[in-house]
Enzyme design. Structure first.
Site, PDB file in Angstrom:
ATOM      1  N   HIS A 255      13.010  -3.122  -1.313  1.00 11.34           N
ATOM      2  CA  HIS A 255      13.402  -3.607   0.020  1.00 11.34           C
ATOM      3  C   HIS A 255      14.934  -3.657   0.127  1.00 11.34           C
ATOM      4  O   HIS A 255      15.502  -3.266   1.146  1.00 11.34           O
ATOM      5  CB  HIS A 255      12.884  -5.027   0.271  1.00 11.34           C
ATOM      6  CG  HIS A 255      11.396  -5.159   0.416  1.00 11.34           C
ATOM      7  ND1 HIS A 255      10.645  -5.916  -0.438  1.00 11.34           N
ATOM      8  CD2 HIS A 255      10.527  -4.657   1.334  1.00 11.34           C
ATOM      9  CE1 HIS A 255       9.363  -5.887  -0.046  1.00 11.34           C
ATOM     10  NE2 HIS A 255       9.264  -5.128   1.017  1.00 11.34           N
TER      11      HIS A 255
ATOM     12  N   LYS B   6      -2.323  -9.675   5.051  1.00  8.36           N
ATOM     13  CA  LYS B   6      -2.315  -9.336   3.631  1.00  8.36           C
ATOM     14  C   LYS B   6      -2.500 -10.544   2.716  1.00  8.36           C
ATOM     15  O   LYS B   6      -2.519 -10.397   1.495  1.00  8.36           O
ATOM     16  CB  LYS B   6      -0.992  -8.665   3.263  1.00  8.36           C
ATOM     17  CG  LYS B   6      -0.877  -7.221   3.703  1.00  8.36           C
ATOM     18  CD  LYS B   6       0.422  -6.647   3.173  1.00  8.36           C
ATOM     19  CE  LYS B   6       0.568  -5.164   3.473  1.00  8.36           C
ATOM     20  NZ  LYS B   6       1.894  -4.680   3.032  1.00  8.36           N
TER      21      LYS B   6
ATOM     22  N   ARG C  39       7.468   5.156   0.927  1.00  6.29           N
ATOM     23  CA  ARG C  39       7.285   5.421  -0.498  1.00  6.29           C
ATOM     24  C   ARG C  39       6.286   6.545  -0.655  1.00  6.29           C
ATOM     25  O   ARG C  39       5.136   6.396  -0.251  1.00  6.29           O
ATOM     26  CB  ARG C  39       6.725   4.187  -1.218  1.00  6.29           C
ATOM     27  CG  ARG C  39       7.726   3.112  -1.452  1.00  6.29           C
ATOM     28  CD  ARG C  39       7.035   1.831  -1.784  1.00  6.29           C
ATOM     29  NE  ARG C  39       6.223   1.395  -0.655  1.00  6.29           N
ATOM     30  CZ  ARG C  39       5.705   0.186  -0.546  1.00  6.29           C
ATOM     31  NH1 ARG C  39       5.873  -0.681  -1.499  1.00  6.29           N
ATOM     32  NH2 ARG C  39       5.001  -0.148   0.500  1.00  6.29           N
TER      33      ARG C  39
ATOM     34  N   SER D  80       5.686  -4.919  -3.752  1.00  9.15           N
ATOM     35  CA  SER D  80       5.494  -6.364  -3.945  1.00  9.15           C
ATOM     36  C   SER D  80       4.156  -6.614  -4.626  1.00  9.15           C
ATOM     37  O   SER D  80       4.024  -7.479  -5.484  1.00  9.15           O
ATOM     38  CB  SER D  80       5.509  -7.097  -2.607  1.00  9.15           C
ATOM     39  OG  SER D  80       6.703  -6.866  -1.919  1.00  9.15           O
TER      40      SER D  80
HETATM   41  P1  ADP Z   1       4.420  -4.413   5.331  1.00 11.11           P
HETATM   42  O1  ADP Z   1       3.288  -5.372   5.174  1.00 11.11           O
HETATM   43  O2  ADP Z   1       4.975  -4.388   6.732  1.00 11.11           O
HETATM   44  O3  ADP Z   1       4.185  -3.046   4.787  1.00 11.11           O
HETATM   45  P2  ADP Z   1       6.215  -4.804   3.051  1.00 11.11           P
HETATM   46  O4  ADP Z   1       7.036  -5.994   2.704  1.00 11.11           O
HETATM   47  O5  ADP Z   1       5.187  -4.364   2.077  1.00 11.11           O
HETATM   48  O6  ADP Z   1       5.591  -5.112   4.479  1.00 11.11           O
HETATM   49  O7  ADP Z   1       7.167  -3.577   3.336  1.00 11.11           O
HETATM   50  C1  ADP Z   1       8.129  -3.621   4.363  1.00 11.11           C
HETATM   51  C2  ADP Z   1       8.740  -2.246   4.529  1.00 11.11           C
HETATM   52  O8  ADP Z   1       9.490  -1.929   3.360  1.00 11.11           O
HETATM   53  C3  ADP Z   1       7.721  -1.122   4.687  1.00 11.11           C
HETATM   54  O9  ADP Z   1       8.255  -0.158   5.568  1.00 11.11           O
HETATM   55  C4  ADP Z   1       7.600  -0.550   3.298  1.00 11.11           C
HETATM   56  O10 ADP Z   1       7.185   0.799   3.313  1.00 11.11           O
HETATM   57  C5  ADP Z   1       9.037  -0.697   2.824  1.00 11.11           C
HETATM   58  N1  ADP Z   1       9.149  -0.737   1.368  1.00 11.11           N
HETATM   59  C6  ADP Z   1       8.676  -1.667   0.520  1.00 11.11           C
HETATM   60  N2  ADP Z   1       8.969  -1.351  -0.769  1.00 11.11           N
HETATM   61  C7  ADP Z   1       9.655  -0.176  -0.705  1.00 11.11           C
HETATM   62  C8  ADP Z   1      10.232   0.691  -1.690  1.00 11.11           C
HETATM   63  N3  ADP Z   1      10.149   0.432  -2.996  1.00 11.11           N
HETATM   64  N4  ADP Z   1      10.846   1.817  -1.264  1.00 11.11           N
HETATM   65  C9  ADP Z   1      10.897   2.114   0.048  1.00 11.11           C
HETATM   66  N5  ADP Z   1      10.383   1.340   1.021  1.00 11.11           N
HETATM   67  C10 ADP Z   1       9.769   0.218   0.660  1.00 11.11           C
END
Ligand code: ADP
Length: 172
Positions: free
Chosen positions: A26, A50, A103, A141
């Site tokens: 993030h 989630k 990703r 995460s």
């Molecule tokens: P959501 O539930 O909206 O997917 P997340 O916290 O899992 O929330 O992710 C928020 C955003 O950050 C999403 O667009 C996700 O693809 C991106 N993201 C999370 N981890 C990574 C990573 N390692 N590399 C690139 N983008 C990421």
């Protein structure tokens, strides 16, 4: 807390997510987003299906702590929680862009559908995808929580402050 409403002519983007918890993946996206916008509103989802392990207040606090030194060269970062419709929130804070991280192929299907739906709801808001560096791209995460729960070392995936909170939450 800074006013989430924009001042003057600045390009505002919203980076929405669950951030349960914020990872180095993030943070990589936040740094890249700051090259695209002047003002970044990191929107931590409060009504998430989630089943996050941290409350929205804790997730916001961790994000704030992790990004506090990233706003350089006049850029502004606002961290706030949001519920409801993302495009309405984006409009409320004066954002013209929604920023998302991508990703590999795993995120594509979901993100593709989200962009399609959001652009129907609010065509004037553009979604921009950013990719993290090789080092950070695979971090999620979900797996960080799993590794922590099983007693593994999570120090390469999250900041020390987040690692401490995770260990307290999952191992006590
Ligand atoms: P959501 O539930 O909206 O997917 P997340 O916290 O899992 O929330 O992710 C928020 C955003 O950050 C999403 O667009 C996700 O693809 C991106 N993201 C999370 N981890 C990574 C990573 N390692 N590399 C690139 N983008 C990421």
């Amino acid at each position: 807390m800074p006013d989430p409403k924009p001042s003057g002519r600045v390009r505002t983007g919203v980076y929405p997510g669950t951030f349960d918890p914020i990872t180095l993946g993030h943070l990589d996206i936040v740094k890249r987003a700051l090259r695209v916008v002047d003002r970044l509103v990191i929107a931590v989802a409060s009504n998430d299906g989630k089943g996050p392990i941290f409350s929205v207040e804790d997730r916001v606090a961790m994000v704030r702590e992790d990004v506090k030194d990233l706003a350089v060269n006049g850029a502004e970062i606002v961290v706030t929680q949001f519920g409801g419709l993302l495009v309405s929130f984006a409009e409320e804070v004066g954002a013209t862009l929604i920023l998302r991280g991508l990703r590999a192929v795993s995120d594509f299907e979901y993100e593709f559908q989200m962009v399609g739906m959001n652009s129907r709801l609010k065509p004037e808001i553009e979604t921009v995808f950013l990719m993290a560096s090789d080092r950070h791209q695979f971090i999620s995460s979900r797996f960080v929580k799993e590794i922590c729960r099983l007693g593994g070392d999570i120090s390469q995936f999250v900041t020390p402050a987040v690692a401490r909170r995770l260990e307290r939450q999952l191992r006590s």
